[in-house]
Design a protein around this motif. Sequence first.
Motif, PDB file in Angstrom:
ATOM      1  N   ARG A  74       0.848  -1.200   0.000  1.00  0.00           N
ATOM      2  CA  ARG A  74       0.000   0.000   0.000  1.00  0.00           C
ATOM      3  C   ARG A  74       0.884   1.252   0.000  1.00  0.00           C
ATOM      4  NH1 ARG A  74      -4.878  -0.265   1.285  1.00  0.00           N
ATOM      5  NH2 ARG A  74      -4.634  -1.898   2.839  1.00  0.00           N
ATOM      6  N   MET A  75       1.875   1.280   0.885  1.00  0.00           N
ATOM      7  CA  MET A  75       2.722   2.470   1.001  1.00  0.00           C
ATOM      8  C   MET A  75       3.611   2.662  -0.230  1.00  0.00           C
ATOM      9  SD  MET A  75       1.966   3.858   3.871  1.00  0.00           S
ATOM     10  CE  MET A  75       0.289   3.313   3.673  1.00  0.00           C
ATOM     11  N   MET A  76       4.235   1.590  -0.681  1.00  0.00           N
ATOM     12  CA  MET A  76       5.163   1.714  -1.803  1.00  0.00           C
ATOM     13  C   MET A  76       4.428   1.920  -3.132  1.00  0.00           C
ATOM     14  SD  MET A  76       7.786   1.865  -0.077  1.00  0.00           S
ATOM     15  CE  MET A  76       8.917   2.121  -1.424  1.00  0.00           C
ATOM     16  N   SER A  77       3.237   1.350  -3.274  1.00  0.00           N
ATOM     17  CA  SER A  77       2.437   1.594  -4.485  1.00  0.00           C
ATOM     18  C   SER A  77       2.023   3.052  -4.558  1.00  0.00           C
ATOM     19  CB  SER A  77       1.177   0.720  -4.494  1.00  0.00           C
ATOM     20  OG  SER A  77       1.514  -0.617  -4.650  1.00  0.00           O
ATOM     21  N   ALA A  78       1.600   3.595  -3.428  1.00  0.00           N
ATOM     22  CA  ALA A  78       1.222   5.012  -3.399  1.00  0.00           C
ATOM     23  C   ALA A  78       2.427   5.884  -3.746  1.00  0.00           C
ATOM     24  CB  ALA A  78       0.655   5.388  -2.034  1.00  0.00           C
ATOM     25  N   ALA A  79       3.590   5.548  -3.216  1.00  0.00           N
ATOM     26  CA  ALA A  79       4.798   6.320  -3.521  1.00  0.00           C
ATOM     27  C   ALA A  79       5.158   6.200  -5.001  1.00  0.00           C
ATOM     28  CB  ALA A  79       5.961   5.852  -2.648  1.00  0.00           C
ATOM     29  N   ALA A  80       5.136   4.984  -5.529  1.00  0.00           N
ATOM     30  CA  ALA A  80       5.492   4.771  -6.933  1.00  0.00           C
ATOM     31  C   ALA A  80       4.494   5.456  -7.864  1.00  0.00           C
ATOM     32  CB  ALA A  80       5.572   3.273  -7.234  1.00  0.00           C
ATOM     33  N   TYR A  81       3.205   5.344  -7.556  1.00  0.00           N
ATOM     34  CA  TYR A  81       2.175   5.964  -8.387  1.00  0.00           C
ATOM     35  C   TYR A  81       2.293   7.486  -8.338  1.00  0.00           C
ATOM     36  CZ  TYR A  81      -2.430   6.581 -10.537  1.00  0.00           C
ATOM     37  OH  TYR A  81      -3.459   6.932 -11.373  1.00  0.00           O
ATOM     38  N   GLU A 131      -5.218  10.420  -5.258  1.00  0.00           N
ATOM     39  CA  GLU A 131      -6.346   9.980  -4.427  1.00  0.00           C
ATOM     40  C   GLU A 131      -7.546   9.556  -5.259  1.00  0.00           C
ATOM     41  OE1 GLU A 131      -7.104  13.085  -1.600  1.00  0.00           O
ATOM     42  OE2 GLU A 131      -5.328  12.572  -0.409  1.00  0.00           O
ATOM     43  N   ASN A 132      -7.758  10.191  -6.401  1.00  0.00           N
ATOM     44  CA  ASN A 132      -8.931   9.892  -7.223  1.00  0.00           C
ATOM     45  C   ASN A 132      -8.742   8.738  -8.191  1.00  0.00           C
ATOM     46  OD1 ASN A 132     -10.576  11.908  -6.101  1.00  0.00           O
ATOM     47  ND2 ASN A 132      -9.609  13.452  -7.390  1.00  0.00           N
ATOM     48  N   LEU A 137      -5.826   6.074  -7.877  1.00  0.00           N
ATOM     49  CA  LEU A 137      -5.025   4.915  -7.467  1.00  0.00           C
ATOM     50  C   LEU A 137      -5.885   3.708  -7.121  1.00  0.00           C
ATOM     51  CD1 LEU A 137      -2.362   3.529  -6.889  1.00  0.00           C
ATOM     52  CD2 LEU A 137      -2.344   4.618  -4.628  1.00  0.00           C
ATOM     53  N   ASN A 138      -6.951   3.894  -6.348  1.00  0.00           N
ATOM     54  CA  ASN A 138      -7.799   2.749  -6.002  1.00  0.00           C
ATOM     55  C   ASN A 138      -8.380   2.086  -7.247  1.00  0.00           C
ATOM     56  OD1 ASN A 138      -7.408   2.801  -3.241  1.00  0.00           O
ATOM     57  ND2 ASN A 138      -9.244   3.996  -2.829  1.00  0.00           N
ATOM     58  N   GLY A 139      -8.796   2.875  -8.212  1.00  0.00           N
ATOM     59  CA  GLY A 139      -9.328   2.321  -9.459  1.00  0.00           C
ATOM     60  C   GLY A 139      -8.285   1.513 -10.206  1.00  0.00           C
ATOM     61  N   LEU A 140      -7.057   2.004 -10.227  1.00  0.00           N
ATOM     62  CA  LEU A 140      -5.966   1.256 -10.867  1.00  0.00           C
ATOM     63  C   LEU A 140      -5.781  -0.089 -10.177  1.00  0.00           C
ATOM     64  CD1 LEU A 140      -3.354   1.464 -12.847  1.00  0.00           C
ATOM     65  CD2 LEU A 140      -2.184   1.826 -10.684  1.00  0.00           C
ATOM     66  N   MET A 141      -5.792  -0.084  -8.852  1.00  0.00           N
ATOM     67  CA  MET A 141      -5.630  -1.335  -8.087  1.00  0.00           C
ATOM     68  C   MET A 141      -6.763  -2.309  -8.395  1.00  0.00           C
ATOM     69  SD  MET A 141      -4.570  -0.015  -4.324  1.00  0.00           S
ATOM     70  CE  MET A 141      -3.060   0.873  -3.990  1.00  0.00           C
ATOM     71  N   GLU A 142      -7.994  -1.800  -8.401  1.00  0.00           N
ATOM     72  CA  GLU A 142      -9.167  -2.644  -8.629  1.00  0.00           C
ATOM     73  C   GLU A 142      -9.167  -3.242 -10.028  1.00  0.00           C
ATOM     74  OE1 GLU A 142     -12.083   0.307  -7.724  1.00  0.00           O
ATOM     75  OE2 GLU A 142     -11.500   0.328  -5.602  1.00  0.00           O
ATOM     76  N   ARG A 143      -8.900  -2.419 -11.034  1.00  0.00           N
ATOM     77  CA  ARG A 143      -8.870  -2.905 -12.425  1.00  0.00           C
ATOM     78  C   ARG A 143      -7.758  -3.921 -12.628  1.00  0.00           C
ATOM     79  NH1 ARG A 143      -9.290   2.446 -13.046  1.00  0.00           N
ATOM     80  NH2 ARG A 143      -7.172   2.685 -13.827  1.00  0.00           N
ATOM     81  N   SER A 144      -6.606  -3.655 -12.023  1.00  0.00           N
ATOM     82  CA  SER A 144      -5.464  -4.555 -12.192  1.00  0.00           C
ATOM     83  C   SER A 144      -5.722  -5.907 -11.543  1.00  0.00           C
ATOM     84  CB  SER A 144      -4.202  -3.924 -11.597  1.00  0.00           C
ATOM     85  OG  SER A 144      -3.904  -2.721 -12.251  1.00  0.00           O
TER      86      SER A 144
END
Length: 137
Positions: A44-51, A72-73, A75-82
């Motif tokens: 969670r932390m490193m994905s947010a940093a990388a994104y 914030e708008n 990243l969650n969608g990217l995670m869900e789709r992936s």
Amino acid sequence: MAFVPPAPRLPGEAALEYPGSLPSRALEETNKFSDSGRLQYLGRMMSAAAYTDVMAQRWPAASAEQLQGMVENTLNGLMERSAAAYQWGNRVHGYPPDFNRQGLEEARRLFCTYAGAVYVEHGYMELKTWIATLASL
């Protein structure tokens, strides 16, 4: 996502397991993937940093507020789709019988756990490269 790039490869001991599926299982000191909660947190932390890094490079003139809003708008969608595109919910061991494998929270948990394993195995740059590829789709 029409095209899904290959996810970074992980060794067999990085198998995805539902937390609590093996309640008596002790953490394995020689297996850096045995604590899924740790992997999820790191992911969670490193994905947010990388994104955030990827978005900052794409929009170098964005203000802090703009950058924060983009991340914030989206990243969650990217995670869900992936997670859905990789069909990770079908590969997890130990789900409870009536568990919703397709839920958005579970998709984000799966993505973060996988991303944490990528970070532990390959490092930040490999994680960032993968996330940059996903963000460009």
